[in-house]
Design an enzyme around this catalytic site. Structure first.
Site, short mmCIF file in Angstrom:
data_model
loop_
_atom_site.label_atom_id
_atom_site.label_comp_id
_atom_site.label_asym_id
_atom_site.label_seq_id
_atom_site.Cartn_x
_atom_site.Cartn_y
_atom_site.Cartn_z
N ASP A 1 0.86 -1.17 0.00
CA ASP A 1 0.00 0.00 0.00
C ASP A 1 0.90 1.23 0.00
OD1 ASP A 1 -2.54 1.45 0.37
OD2 ASP A 1 -1.68 1.95 2.32
N ASP B 1 -2.01 0.00 6.11
CA ASP B 1 -2.26 0.61 7.41
C ASP B 1 -3.73 0.96 7.64
OD1 ASP B 1 -2.43 2.65 5.60
OD2 ASP B 1 -1.28 4.09 6.78
N THR C 1 0.30 4.77 0.70
CA THR C 1 0.23 5.70 1.81
C THR C 1 0.44 4.96 3.13
OG1 THR C 1 -1.34 7.05 0.57
CG2 THR C 1 -1.17 7.47 2.93
#
Length: 790
Positions: free
Chosen positions: A288, A545, A290
């Site tokens: 991922d 996250d 970000t």
């Protein structure tokens, strides 16, 4: 209330781990020997008990982690009841409650907005990145829905609760993530498969052994009549227990546990111990953007001056220093802020995600800044056809150059804003609300980029060297994702827009094989991408996250969460990087390799024992020969040739790269080596009977020495390549065997004796022949597996 009951109850866990056929056989033998008063021969019950305890503790620990899973971090909800604002527990929120939402709050239940402060210059803006993966805040108007798990980043409002408990969006994600599953582990699955084979083979073997031992005592009737059945039972128990690799699960669990402690000291939390081997097997890593490759923060990139106006840099500094500046605007404080005196602002309009611009009006010249309206916002909305009432303003910019340049910069993955100026004031009386003034002049294009983690490029380079294919997945614009990917060293001209991804799994897998960078990816697509890669034979690791990453992280072969991850994501991840340092990953890979390589080495020791135990039981049982050992004598060979050295070998450094086929390689060595030991014992029994009338104690001692002598050389082979510590381990085991015979107390306890010379020479010759055969086996095994030297 969030849905509970993620997995098996504690009672179900106890039943699954305690009441097994494996344990039934082991503890039945343990009980029989205790009943016969032969506690010295029942020592094997202790490692079996430890195996069971470890299994229960591991699974219950995983259950507790999953049961604590919750998307929501907010401990209370703020509601409006009876005209008063009250703080209540989350489980007391009911349908129809009015949530009072303020900047910084987390939305605690799915709700419908009934009131906002949008009539003023502000509004209600919500960050849904944990749910959707998109980093830009979303403007919420009356009648819009706000979802549990999102956060208010600007403005305030009141929302009516429309879904609670299991029906809420966050709870549905939680319920899916809560479903109990164990990490996919080749080591564990292979060992479990072996134990299953062994367990089911024990049934017929018990019958063969029991009948053989009774026949060796003169038959069932004779043995029962003269009391020799006791010795037959002890021999049968010894034969059956020898077939079970009692310590293999224990040593494997210890190796995983020590690795977990080692990684924890490096700020890497292993939430399920077998996950430590995961990264050593991974060949597809989905990242991922970000929070994983980037810190989630924006940084100022550059200013592209178009038509400078006096004081434009001072204006940027004032925007960056403003108390209500958003994350992007705050990036301007470092290069342009820090002025001692504030600007004489007459009117200020904060940034709005719908307008896409902020502005303020200077009524007079101050600090060398031209008066008038200064606007900062998205170029299309400030200068282009989307610029509010631009079509009604005679002075609207018709210059295509700024927009073209802005498009080029955006295509490079940079977030682009324009600073514009007009001597006129804002139009606050327009029919449609605030309107930009006429004669806006573009002053400068400002570019921003996400802050890339300093360790990202080096870590991805490591994975590239290891043959791991990396795919960057994000909910952001594909161009932005591609720019970040290029910055960390991935060869990517343009990102792939996930809105064009096929739904068919096979077709999706083909796209994933071609493309490496994806934008506008939904949570459902992330999960589908993991499944598509797995369907094509890949071992997949997934990092992230946000809550939107939780399901994909859980379904991946190895889920990895960053320190900034949502609680739900951390709970389902197998590995959590506690300090957020991506460069911890190579260390996890090295630890996984060490565990896999060492457990493979140790498994060969245990499976060698299982092989010769089965073979001896079959031969001696069918030929009605007395079993050549007492259970306590097998404790000598088990401890010196397997148990003690296996513990050290499992924890030693090992940098061998992972290769699939753990079980095949282990059995290819263990079965032949076990047959060598069996052949040696058969030769000893046949030739020994011809040399003289030796006592039962003599033959049992000779069998123990023969077994130990060859098994210790198997240990010496598997301990290679040699190192001082490995040599010390092998020599210590030989010394331990000698001490059993030298010390009278141990010699009496284990019922061994010094051998007559003819029998001693026979044992020496058989052991020497066995050593030669083991060396030949090692040479063949190295060619068979095409592996580096052990």
């Amino acid at each position: 209330m969030l849905p509970g009951g993620s997995s098996r109850s504690l009672w179900e866990i106890l039943v699954a781990n305690v009441f097994t056929l494996f344990n039934a056989i082991v503890f039945a033998g343990f009980g029989i020997l205790l009943a016969l008063g032969r506690w010295q021969d029942a020592l094997f019950g202790l490692p079996a008990l430890m195996n069971t305890v470890i299994g229960v503790v591991q699974e219950f620990s995983a259950k507790r982690t999953l049961d604590r899973l919750a998307v929501l971090n907010a401990p209370t909800a703020r509601v409006l009841r009876e005209g008063r604002i009250r703080e209540i527990a989350l489980d007391r929120v009911v349908m129809g409650d009015l949530l009072v939402l303020r900047t910084g709050d987390q939305v605690t239940a799915d709700s419908r907005v009934v009131q906002t402060d949008a009539t003023g210059p502000g509004g209600l803006e919500v960050d849904e990145s944990l749910l959707t993966g998109e980093s830009d805040p979303v403007r919420k108007r009356v009648d819009d829905e706000v979802l549990s798990g999102s956060s208010v980043v600007a403005g305030s409002g009141i929302a009516e609760v429309i879904r609670v408990g299991a029906d809420s969006y966050a709870a549905k994600l939680t319920a899916e993530a809560r479903k109990f599953s164990l990490v996919r582990s080749e080591l564990r699955s292979s060992i479990d498969r072996l134990l299953k084979w062994i367990t089911w083979a024990l049934g017929p073997m018990i019958l063969i052994v029991a009948n053989g031992q009774m026949q060796a005592q003169g038959g069932w009737a004779v043995a029962i009549g003269n009391g020799q059945w006791r010795e037959a039972v002890v021999g049968a128990v010894a034969a059956v227990i020898a077939m079970v690799p009692l310590g293999l699960v224990l040593v494997t669990s210890i190796a995983f546990a020590v690795s977990g402690v080692t990684l924890a000291s490096r700020k890497v939390l292993i939430q399920e111990l077998p996950a430590v081997e995961g990264l050593a097997r991974v060949d597809a890593l989905c990242l991922d953007k970000t929070g994983t490759l980037t810190t989630g923060e924006m940084v100022f990139d550059a200013a592209h001056v178009l038509h400078p106006v006096a004081g434009w840099e001072r204006v940027l500094g004032a925007i960056g220093d403003a108390p209500d500046a958003n994350g992007t605007a705050r990036c301007l404080a470092e290069p342009y802020g820090g002025a001692e005196s504030p600007l004489p602002v007459a009117t200020a309009v904060p940034f709005d995600s719908v307008r896409k611009w902020s502005a303020f009006v200077l009524a007079e010249n101050g600090a060398g800044v031209d008066p008038g309206t200064w606007v900062l916002g998205a170029p299309d909305f400030v200068l282009g056809p989307d610029a509010g009432l631009a079509e009604d303003r005679e002075g609207a910019s018709a210059d295509p150059v700024p927009l073209a340049l802005a498009g080029d910069l955006a295509a490079a993955g940079l977030r682009t804003l324009v600073l514009a100026h007009s001597p006129a004031a804002l139009d606050t009386d327009a029919e449609h609300g605030l309107a930009l003034p006429a004669e806006l002049q573009p002053v400068a294009l400002l570019t921003f980029r996400e802050r890339v983690r300093e360790d990202a490029a080096q870590t991805l380079g490591f994975f590239a060297d290891q043959g791991v294919e990396v795919r960057v997945i994000s909910g952001d614009d594909p161009r932005t994702v591609a720019a970040v990917a290029r910055e960390i060293g991935l060869d990517c001209e343009a990102g792939f827009d996930a809105r064009r991804l096929p739904e068919d799994q096979a077709a999706l897998g083909e796209v994933l094989e071609r493309e490496r960078v994806f934008g506008r990816v939904t949570p459902a697509q992330k999960l589908a991408m993991v499944h598509a890669l797995q369907a094509r034979g890949h071992v997949v690791a997934m990092t992230g996250d946000g809550v939107n990453d939780a399901l994909a992280i859980k379904e991946a072969d190895l889920g990895i969460a960053m320190d900034t991850a949502a609680q739900a994501t951390k709970a389902v991840a197998r590995i959590v990087l506690l300090d957020g340092r991506f460069d911890r990953m190579p260390g996890v890979v090295a630890e996984g390799r060490r565990v896999i390589a060492n457990i493979e080495r140790v498994s060969m020791l245990f499976l060698t024992k299982t092989t010769y135990a089965f073979a001896i039981a079959v031969v001696f049982g069918l030929l009605a020969w007395s079993f050549p050992f007492l259970p306590r004598q097998l404790s000598i060979t088990d401890g010196l040739t397997i148990g003690i050295p296996a513990f050290f070998l499992a924890l030693m450094p090992n940098a061998d790269r992972y290769r699939s086929g753990f079980l095949k390689r282990s059995l290819a060595f263990a079965i032949p080596s076990g047959l060598i030991v069996t052949a040696a014992l058969i030769v000893l029994h046949v030739v020994g009977d011809g040399l003289g009338d030796f006592s039962v104690t003599d033959m049992q001692a000779a069998s123990t020495l023969t077994l130990a002598g060859i098994a210790l050389w198997v240990l010496a082979v598997l301990a290679r390549p040699v190192s001082p510590f490995r040599i010390l381990i092998v020599l210590a085991m030989y010394a331990g065997l000698a001490l059993v015979w030298v010390i009278p107390l141990t010699r009496d306890f284990f019922e061994v004796t010094w051998l007559p010379q003819p029998l001693a020479l026979l044992v020496l010759g058989i052991v020497a022949t066995g050593i030669v055969l083991v060396e030949l086996l090692r040479a063949w095994h190295l060619r068979f597996t095409r592996a580096p030297k052990l």
